[in-house]
Design an enzyme around this catalytic site. Structure first.
Site, PDB file in Angstrom:
ATOM      1  N   ASP A 414       0.857  -1.172   0.000  1.00 31.16           N
ATOM      2  CA  ASP A 414       0.000   0.000   0.000  1.00 31.16           C
ATOM      3  C   ASP A 414       0.901   1.233   0.000  1.00 31.16           C
ATOM      4  OD1 ASP A 414      -2.265   1.515   0.067  1.00 31.16           O
ATOM      5  OD2 ASP A 414      -2.707   1.188   2.172  1.00 31.16           O
ATOM      6  N   ASP A 698      -5.274   5.462  -3.966  1.00 26.52           N
ATOM      7  CA  ASP A 698      -5.082   6.864  -4.307  1.00 26.52           C
ATOM      8  C   ASP A 698      -5.198   7.088  -5.813  1.00 26.52           C
ATOM      9  OD1 ASP A 698      -4.630   9.494  -3.610  1.00 26.52           O
ATOM     10  OD2 ASP A 698      -2.979   8.970  -2.252  1.00 26.52           O
ATOM     11  N   ASP A 777      -3.913  -2.388   5.508  1.00 28.87           N
ATOM     12  CA  ASP A 777      -4.361  -2.004   6.836  1.00 28.87           C
ATOM     13  C   ASP A 777      -5.879  -1.973   6.967  1.00 28.87           C
ATOM     14  OD1 ASP A 777      -4.839   0.118   5.203  1.00 28.87           O
ATOM     15  OD2 ASP A 777      -3.745   1.597   6.389  1.00 28.87           O
TER      16      ASP A 777
END
Length: 1107
Positions: A414, A698, A777
């Site tokens: 990530d 993103d 996460d």
């Protein structure tokens, strides 16, 4: 319809509302059905059919959703209709992850082939009344199970995190009244009211909202709260989850504003529920279920039965788990088959007249084949490795994953918080008349003293630097047009909780719900620390407020122009405030100079929204827009800063007039910076032959820029918009498996990822026979974490992610992954070393015992060259501690300079297999020679007595001395082998080529280097004497006697053994066999192999080399 943005590569600012806003305009009745315009009992007719779920609600208007679900948004569902739908759709709950019971952990320890083989051996020993041997094997089994159970129990957590994501209560509109009900009773069609702090109870299509923002980080990976746009509809049916801003998702939290929406999915049909469903199915199960779709009912039944049976067998035999676990289980089955074969050979020599003596000898040979201490040594070694990883901020949930991580070929990471710091900083500012400000090497984004600043590429000392008037105006504007607070973490007198600006905002909303300006007659000093305090750069800082404002405020404080500084230095009073609004995307404050009486207007906002308010020509505006787009392409979020002065008697009630004809001050770009150590860690991975992928929620522009900055993408290559190494998730998701497999290389960056995208990437890597790490996460990451070979969850992440992962990074730092891989490689190398040591001993014993069948006593019974208890002692005590010492060996200096080992081959490489047979042959032959010399050459030669396998009698003197000599020889050779196998091709006398010791004398530092191994050898050597000389122990237990001149035979065998091993190693080096073809690799060798530029300084990494 869709996103409206002039700068498509820049994320829109997500500042929360600062003050009350006018209600969003949803075109009145065009989007909200009139009361009673639709009958709600539509679904009653469909009650007994399969529940109808609404597909792709983001492509429908709120009116269409209400019509489809048969609900009136002004009155909600009726009580009877709600109960009917609850029966039809079921309760709104997600089936959580099942906790592992203590019995499950215990079964995991027993379910491996080697333990089963030991159990069988134990049963046979007790069956022939050999209670000593049976008791010893029982103790080994218990020790193996206890050690493994304790380690797994400490790591295991019985959590039900998916259940926790459901909101406990929700406010729904029913029968025209707002009721508070348990979220489990929410049904599709319910009209839900949400306010700040509420947890969204289900997936809802928003009807209206006022500055509504939700935190979706745990679901979509978005690092900042997401602005909700109820009025928008989208044409793209496959729009990424995070871009469906007219929906709010179950489990997300309202961070600001309020909204109303219609429930479109509950329970397992919600996005969280879909993730839970993905967690239950592995890739293999999905493929099997696809095949079973076309089968007949009976075919499905038999297929399912066979599948369950085979799964149970594999689980019991330990044929599931990491590559090492599977390999060792297969190896144990092979040893079991070999033990049976050897026992048959023993029985055949007696013409299958299996009496007591023959049966005991057969079991003795079988015991010699099995490395009884292997599981215990492996468990202890892994446990020690787990402690070492914990020091590097990596917590191991599944102990076996430590070894697996050493073979990683690809890392899918990530971005936010892992590769980056997870906090925004002001990276760059363009101020006409002052120059270009750039902030470098920030390690603490909240600390104004962290890093340094350059102005037009020249480094400046901000404490001694005096900004020119234009730069002062710029810094003053970003400080005053700001509600954040920043202070050192140790100063408890300051108020730094999140209630600062948000509570103030709520108070203003309550005071004037319709105001678009806020008048203030009194000035409340902010809690921000003064920049003049000259606090050390090492002191941690904390901040409260919106991330964008914090970043701007820190930049101002670098020049000692924080908000508190400006208010202290200038006699000014807040006259008006025009808060950030999602419709105008800018914020303005007006301060009155109490000395001159004039008003200063300070404005900040999205460039495309501030530009029309500037008093500039179209050409000048176009140039500003080009500068903004240039910075946006680098992944920066760009804000425009403006200022003007007004007469003191100006009317401040009209926002539009106040924000008209502003003077342009400059542009400022903010972003979430990479961690300082990330670029070095990525390079370390590349040098080690590991490919790093970035899978992020993103935007593509931001993801690509960060990837270039940290080295995932080549920063020296042209920045092409059609770079094949960068893909948007929806394009990747549309590709079939065949199309993905046809790609020359998998993309290095995938933006706007959904949970299924990450799972698809893992599957693609598996089809290419790659071994991958996946980090994550959020809840959205859990399916990929589970399907990856090694899932690594972030310490600050959700419990669901941690439950699905095998490891947890407590510091959320990518560099910690590199440390884990290095530890994994060390462990893999050491497992090979102690496996080699244990198996050499087993092979030597088998050679000795099989040929020993020819040693016959006066009754024509075979005489044991070694007694069963001697074999068990050598395998369980002597070898065990030596093997543990080898498991604690330090990492080889070039372990991260070589490519990953082949997971298909595993620990049993061709070199290891060949070496163990050669070493075992030498050891077995010398042990055989030592027995033969004492039995047939020394005093009393040839007299092997009678019944010497059972107990001592006067005829057993020669046999007992020969047996003791053989035991001493075996022990001494095992001790020497522990040092010889530290490296498979380097000489024991030159094990560390870069050591400064004189040639040949480095052996002394070599044996002392590993303290545990040194003392294990010392202890093994020392304890040999009491075992041989204490009367009761030697004759009654070990069935051997004291020796004298025979020591000369044992030590002569040691000299021959060392000569033979060193000769074999010399041959390997001379002809380049196995590891003999490799010298000590250097960083330059590795960089040349992978095609990286050399002599690059890696921040935070020291050069590796021999210590």
């Amino acid at each position: 319809m869709g996103e409206e943005n002039c700068l498509p590569t820049v994320e829109e600012s997500t500042e929360p509302p600062i003050c009350a806003q006018r209600p969003a305009n949803l075109d009145g009745t065009s989007t909200i059905p009139h009361p009673h315009s639709h009958s709600s009992p539509r679904s009653t007719d469909r009650e007994h059919d399969s529940p109808p779920w609404l597909n792709r609600p983001h492509t429908l208007t709120a009116t269409q959703v209400a019509e489809e679900l048969g609900v009136d948004v002004h009155t909600g569902l009726g009580s009877e209709e709600a109960e009917s739908r609850l029966r039809q759709y079921g309760p709104n709950k997600v089936k959580g992850a099942e906790g592992l019971s203590l019995w499950g952990i215990l079964l995991r320890q027993v379910s491996n082939s080697l333990t089963l083989v030991l159990v069988i051996t134990m049963g046979l020993s007790f069956g022939i009344n050999d209670y000593i041997e049976g008791s010893v094997i029982t103790a080994v089994i218990v020790l193996n199970i206890v050690v493994g159970f304790v380690q797994d129990y400490k790591a295991e957590r019985t959590i039900m995190s998916l259940m926790k994501l459901t909101a406990p209560e929700s406010k729904v509109l029913r029968n025209g009244n707002v009721e508070k009900i348990k979220a489990i009773g929410v049904v599709p069609g319910d009209v839900v009211h949400l306010n700040v702090g509420d947890i969204v109870p289900a997936d809802i299509r928003l009807v209206d909202g006022l500055n509504a923002y939700t935190d979706e980080a745990m679901l979509t990976g978005e690092s900042l709260p997401v602005e909700k746009t109820p009025a928008l509809t989208f044409d793209d049916e496959e729009l990424p989850t995070g871009d469906r801003t007219n929906l709010a998702y179950s489990g997300s939290k309202m961070t600001s504003g309020r909204c109303t929406g219609i429930v479109v999915a509950t329970g397992m049909q919600s996005e969280v529920g879909k993730i839970a469903h993905m967690l239950r199915q592995s890739e293999a199960e999905k493929r099997i279920l696809e095949k079973e779709k076309n089968m007949s009912p009976s075919g499905k039944f038999f297929s399912k039965a066979l599948r369950k049976t085979w799964t149970s067998i594999k689980s019991i035999l330990g044929l599931v788990g990491t590559p090492l676990q599977i390999t060792l289980s297969k190896f144990a089955l092979l040893l079991f088959a070999l033990a049976i074969l050897l026992a048959i050979i023993v029985f055949s020599t007696a013409k299958f007249k299996v009496g007591g003596e023959v049966l005991i000898y057969g079991i003795c040979v079988a015991v010699a084949v099995i490395p009884e201490s292997l599981i215990a040594v492996l468990t202890i070694t892994i446990a020690v490795g787990g402690k070492a990883m914990a020091k590097s901020n990596v917590i191991i949930r599944v102990q076996s994953a430590i070894e697996a991580v050493g073979g990683v070929t690809n890392i899918c990471s990530d971005k936010t918080g892992t590769l980056t710091q997870g906090r925004m900083i002001s990276r760059k500012a363009l101020v006409p008349g002052a120059g270009a400000l750039v902030v470098h090497e920030t390690t603490d984004p909240y600390n104004p003293r962290s890093g340094y600043v350059t102005l037009d590429d020249e480094r400046i000392d901000t404490d001694d630097f005096t900004p020119n008037p234009l730069l002062k105006t710029f810094l003053r504007t970003i400080a005053l047009c700001n509600l954040s607070t920043i202070e050192p973490a140790f100063d408890s007198s300051q108020t730094t909780d999140d209630e600062g600006p948000s509570k103030e905002s709520k108070d203003r909303v309550a005071a004037d719900d319709d105001a678009s300006t806020q008048m203030s007659a009194t000035l409340t000093r902010p809690t921000t620390a003064s920049s003049d305090t000259r606090i050390s750069s090492d002191v941690p800082w904390k901040a409260a407020g919106e991330p964008t404002e914090i970043a701007l405020h820190v930049l101002a404080m670098r020049f000692n122009m924080g908000k508190s500084d400006v208010l202290t230095q200038r006699n000014i009073t807040l006259a008006a405030e025009f808060p950030f609004d999602s419709t105008v995307k800018k914020m303005t404050v007006v301060y009155k100079d109490d000395e001159s009486g004039q008003l200063d207007v300070h404005t900040k906002g999205a460039t495309e929204y501030v530009l029309p308010c500037l008093k500039l020509s179209e050409g000048q505006k176009e140039k500003i827009l080009q500068n903004a787009e240039t910075m946006a392409q680098d992944g920066l979020r760009v804000l425009c800063i403006a200022h003007k002065t007004l007469p003191g008697d100006t009317d401040l009630t009209e926002r539009q007039s106040i924000e008209h004809d502003l003077g342009y001050i400059g542009l400022v770009a903010i972003y979430d910076p990479p961690r300082q150590e990330t670029a070095g860690a990525v390079r370390e991975c590349q040098i080690a032959g590991i490919t790093v992928h970035m899978l992020t929620g993103d935007h593509p522009g931001t993801a690509k820029a960060i990837a270039r900055e940290v080295g995932i993408l080549d920063s020296s290559a042209p920045n092409r918009p059609d770079d094949p190494a960068v893909m948007v998730a929806k394009d990747f998701d549309r590709m079939t498996d065949e199309q993905i497999d046809a790609l020359p290389e998998l993309p290095l960056v995938v933006a706007r990822c959904s949970p299924s995208t990450k799972v698809k990437m893992v599957a693609a890597l598996h089809r290419r026979k790659k071994f991958c790490v996946m980090t994550g996460d959020g809840v959205n990451d859990s399916p990929a974490l589970k399907n990856a070979d090694v899932g690594m969850a972030m310490g600050t992440g959700s419990d669901v992610a941690k439950d699905a992962a095998k490891m947890v990074l407590t510091d959320d730092n990518f560099a910690s992954i590199v440390k884990a891989i290095e530890e994994g490689r060390r462990l893999f190398d050491n497992i090979q070393k102690f496996l080699m040591h244990l198996l050499i001993s087993n092979i030597a014993q088998v050679i000795l015992l099989l040929i020993g069948l020819s040693f016959k006593d006066s009754e024509n019974h075979s005489v044991f060259p070694l007694s069963p208890i001697e074999i068990l002692w050598a395998n369980l005590i002597t070898s065990s501690f030596l093997a543990i010492g080898l498991g604690l060996e330090e990492s080889q200096s070039d372990s991260m300079f070589r490519p990953p080992h082949d997971m298909a081959i595993g620990v049993f490489t061709k070199e290891l297999i060949v070496d163990k047979f050669i070493y075992g042959f030498f050891m077995g032959s010398l042990c055989l020679a030592s027995f033969s010399i004492v039995a047939y050459v020394g005093p009393g030669s040839g007299n092997l007595g009678r019944a010497c396998n059972e107990d001592w009698n006067d005829s057993c003197a020669v046999v007992y001395r020969a047996r003791a000599t053989t035991y001493a020889t075996l022990t001494l050779l095992l001790l020497i082998t522990a040092w010889e196998v530290k490296h498979f091709s380097r000489s024991l006398f030159n094990l560390y080529p870069n050591a400064k010791a004189p040639p040949g004398l480095s052996v002394f530092s070599t044996v002392w280097r590993n303290r545990f191994l040194f003392w294990a050898v010392t202890a093994g050597f020392s304890i040999m004497f009491p075992i041989i000389y204490i009367p009761i122990i030697n004759r009654q237990v070990f069935k051997h006697g004291a020796i004298g001149w025979e020591w000369g035979v044992s030590f002569a065998c040691v000299v021959v053994y060392i000569s033979a091993i060193e000769s074999w190693k010399a041959i390997k080096r001379r002809f380049g066999i196995g590891s003999g073809k490799n010298r000590v690799l250097s960083r330059e060798d590795a960089e040349m192999r992978v095609g990286l530029p050399q002599n690059q300084v890696i921040e935070g990494r020291e050069p590796r080399g021999e210590k």
